[in-house]
Design a protein around this motif. Structure first.
Motif, PDB file in Angstrom:
ATOM      1  N   ILE A  62       0.745  -1.219  -0.045  1.00  0.00           N
ATOM      2  CA  ILE A  62       0.064  -0.195   0.073  1.00  0.00           C
ATOM      3  C   ILE A  62       0.937   1.166  -0.058  1.00  0.00           C
ATOM      4  CG2 ILE A  62      -1.826   1.492   1.290  1.00  0.00           C
ATOM      5  CD1 ILE A  62      -3.090  -1.427   2.180  1.00  0.00           C
ATOM      6  N   ASP A  63       0.749   1.964  -1.078  1.00  0.00           N
ATOM      7  CA  ASP A  63       1.819   3.340  -1.319  1.00  0.00           C
ATOM      8  C   ASP A  63       0.972   4.779  -0.785  1.00  0.00           C
ATOM      9  OD1 ASP A  63       3.164   5.358  -2.416  1.00  0.00           O
ATOM     10  OD2 ASP A  63       3.836   4.018  -3.874  1.00  0.00           O
ATOM     11  N   HIS A  64       1.538   5.150   0.148  1.00  0.00           N
ATOM     12  CA  HIS A  64       0.881   6.460   0.723  1.00  0.00           C
ATOM     13  C   HIS A  64       1.244   7.609  -0.117  1.00  0.00           C
ATOM     14  CE1 HIS A  64      -0.905   5.143   4.460  1.00  0.00           C
ATOM     15  NE2 HIS A  64      -0.249   3.943   4.337  1.00  0.00           N
ATOM     16  N   LEU A  73      -0.891   6.781  -3.630  1.00  0.00           N
ATOM     17  CA  LEU A  73      -2.113   6.369  -3.047  1.00  0.00           C
ATOM     18  C   LEU A  73      -2.610   5.159  -4.008  1.00  0.00           C
ATOM     19  CD1 LEU A  73      -4.135   9.583  -2.423  1.00  0.00           C
ATOM     20  CD2 LEU A  73      -3.041   7.845  -0.826  1.00  0.00           C
ATOM     21  N   ALA A  89      -6.793  -1.483   2.868  1.00  0.00           N
ATOM     22  CA  ALA A  89      -6.734   0.085   2.579  1.00  0.00           C
ATOM     23  C   ALA A  89      -7.190   0.685   3.919  1.00  0.00           C
ATOM     24  CB  ALA A  89      -7.268   0.441   1.181  1.00  0.00           C
ATOM     25  N   GLU A 143      -5.007   1.434   6.768  1.00  0.00           N
ATOM     26  CA  GLU A 143      -4.114   2.498   6.668  1.00  0.00           C
ATOM     27  C   GLU A 143      -4.635   3.872   6.401  1.00  0.00           C
ATOM     28  OE1 GLU A 143      -0.494   1.648   5.529  1.00  0.00           O
ATOM     29  OE2 GLU A 143      -0.700  -0.282   6.044  1.00  0.00           O
ATOM     30  N   LEU A 181      -7.233   4.753   4.313  1.00  0.00           N
ATOM     31  CA  LEU A 181      -7.242   4.909   3.018  1.00  0.00           C
ATOM     32  C   LEU A 181      -8.409   4.447   2.528  1.00  0.00           C
ATOM     33  CD1 LEU A 181      -3.667   4.659   1.593  1.00  0.00           C
ATOM     34  CD2 LEU A 181      -5.080   6.674   2.012  1.00  0.00           C
ATOM     35  N   PRO A 195      -8.160   9.107  -0.052  1.00  0.00           N
ATOM     36  CA  PRO A 195      -8.059   9.289   1.406  1.00  0.00           C
ATOM     37  C   PRO A 195      -9.498   8.810   2.131  1.00  0.00           C
ATOM     38  CG  PRO A 195      -7.557  11.317   0.413  1.00  0.00           C
ATOM     39  CD  PRO A 195      -7.737  10.456  -0.769  1.00  0.00           C
TER      40      PRO A 195
END
Ligand code: FAD
Ligand code: MLT
Ligand code: ZN
Length: 489
Positions: free
Chosen positions: A118-120, A123, A140, A143, A145, A233
């Motif tokens: 999961i890449d913040h 996204l 998701a 985290e 998201l 988000p």
């Protein structure tokens, strides 16, 4: 334009068992957990969710990763064995069910369940195809998201199936279909080659968008094995309301009222007819109508925002207040807690299950321009009631996208088989009205095997011919999900 017709899959032995050398090679490659051949093990993979199609297959292959999947596909290709990709097996159009010859193998992605990343910053979530939509959403959410795709079958439907069908659902009105969310993709092509398009780029104009070709291809061009999906988000505030309205026009007017104030706040906008709602209230445990009395129709509206303030509440109250004063909405209930929100959604999500319990039904997953929806529902209702007296017309769906599930439930006490024998008459009656209004005969469920017969009339000429050419170029032996999308030649 003209091109050679799709070839029939090459003949297999009479008993439809796998050729011994192929069986042995697959067993060595996949192990006993990855190769199912006992009837009791493979039967569930041969029946669709609606139990409309009862197919047969020679085996179910369950590769554990892309490499195993690629090698298994190459072996099947060498032996001319047709392959039916399958994910959660929730297709509404028989897309993942093999035919009844028993010659095909089902290739199930249900063992490919790793969530890689999961890449913040970007996204995104990177997952294997067999991860269920719900599992990906939950990962998701942990985290902070949101995976912004939501369908009632999300506990079973998986990422591969979602992408292969370009699924829509409840949040399409805000975030788009699966296609809009897929940034990267990996697929095993019909010859066993791996197409690696796993790039998480928002801008990448380097030739044809092959990932978009695979999305919505319903397993006919290859097996999706991994994907990179866009996230958002998570909403910190949400407001959800169930509203009683007079009809679809009332629901659309309410949609327009919200859109006028803030289109970006509308997370979902769903329609339910009184007939369909009554089936849920009657046939689903714990789903009574949360309003004082039944209405002719309902809208379920959800607003969402990553802001944590109370601006959504004022928006909801302002729009609903005016709508109640004007008589557009006759009654409404607002969710005051997450539990209440979930109960309202449960009522919406159980429509398909309630209709299944009500007997045989014929589904028309159609879309028309928004302004045409009231005319469509009126005309199609009258036409179907004239065709089959006593029929229960039970439309509902994603009205904010122009997508109505114009579902037809058998008359009470009627013979389900006799009702289903008239499925084409009902589908054609509805389709003629959809067509006149500039719509589509399949908004989100796809073509599968149920609607192949409609393709020549709706997509014939250059469009279908171009699709056939692409199919022929990538799968010249017609081994990947034969009998789906394309009508028999
Ligand atoms: P399957 O049913 O297993 O397969 C569907 C198609 O995709 C088949 O053609 C199959 O061959 C192909 N396929 C599967 N996996 C792969 C893969 N890895 N690579 C290539 N091809 C593959 N759909 C919506 O769009 N919106 C909804 O709101 C919605 N609601 C539903 C509610 C219920 C109760 C049910 C039962 C279904 C609903 N559907 C909905 C339909 C269905 O859930 C979707 O089409 C879903 O995307 C299918 O996912 P799946 O994993 O079950 O795919
Ligand atoms: C849903 O939105 O619940 C399904 O796509 C509808 C159906 O049962 O036709
Ligand atoms: Zn739907």
């Amino acid at each position: 334009m003209c091109s050679p017709l799709l070839q029939e899959p090459a003949p297999m032995p009479e008993n439809a068992a796998l050729p011994q050398p192929l069986h042995d090679a697959l067993l060595q490659l996949l192990g006993p957990a990855g190769l199912l051949t006992a009837a009791s093990d493979i039967d569930p993979f041969c029946i669709d969710w609606r139990a409309l199609y009862h197919g047969k297959c020679a085996a179910v292959l369950r590769p554990a990763n892309t490499e195993e999947c690629a090698k298994a596909v190459a072996l099947c290709n060498q032996h001319n064995v047709p392959m039916v990709p399958q994910g959660g097996n929730t297709s509404m159009v028989g897309g993942a069910t093999p035919d009844d010859t028993g010659k095909a193998v089902v290739i199930s992605t249900t063992r490919m369940t790793r969530i890689h990343d999961i890449d913040h910053a970007d996204l995104t979530i990177t997952v294997e195809a067999g991860v269920t939509l719900k599992a990906a959403q939950d990962a998701a959410a942990k985290e902070g998201l949101l995976l912004p795709l939501s369908i009632s079958s999300e506990g079973s439907a998986d990422i591969g199936g979602i992408l292969a069908t370009n699924a829509g659902g409840n949040n399409t009105v805000r975030y788009g279909n699966a296609r809009e969310l897929a940034l990267g993709l990996e697929a095993v092509m019909p010859d066993g080659n791996v197409l690696n398009l796993m790039r998480k780029l928002r801008k990448d104009n380097t030739g044809y968008a092959l990932r978009q070709l695979l999305v919505g291809s319903e397993g006919t061009l290859g097996i999706i094995t991994q994907a990179i999906i866009q996230l958002q988000p998570a909403p910190r505030s949400r407001e959800t309301a169930l509203c009683a309205v007079a009809d679809a026009k009332g629901a659309l007017d309410l949609f327009a009222a919200f859109r006028k104030q803030d289109p970006s706040a509308i997370q979902a906008f769903e329609f339910m007819s009184g007939t369909s709602m009554a089936l849920v209230n009657k046939l689903i445990e714990g789903a009574p109508l949360p309003l004082s009395e039944p209405a002719p129709a309902y809208a379920l509206v959800e607003l969402g925002s990553p802001r944590g303030d109370d601006s959504l509440r004022s928006l909801m109250e302002d729009v609903l207040g005016t709508a109640l004063e004007d008589g557009l909405v006759t009654d409404a209930v607002l969710a005051e807690s997450e539990a209440q929100r979930q109960s309202l959604w449960m009522i919406r999500e159980e429509h398909a299950e309630a209709q299944k319990r009500a007997g045989a039904s014929v589904k028309n997953d159609v879309s028309v321009p928004l302004a045409a929806i009231p005319t469509f529902i009126d005309e199609a209702t009258k036409a179907c009631e004239a065709l089959i007296p006593g029929i229960r017309v039970a439309p509902f769906g994603h009205i904010g996208d122009g997508n109505i599930h114009f579902n037809l439930v058998q008359p009470e006490g009627a013979d389900p088989k006799a009702f289903l024998a008239q499925d084409h008459a009902m589908m054609d009656t509805v389709a003629a009205i959809v067509r006149k209004l500039g719509g589509s005969f399949s908004a989100e469920h796809g073509v599968g095997q149920l609607k192949t017969y409609m393709m020549p009339e709706w997509r014939g000429g250059a469009e279908l011919e171009t699709m056939r050419r692409i199919k022929n170029a990538l799968d010249p032996k017609n081994l990947m999900n034969p009998g789906k999308i394309f009508p028999a030649a």
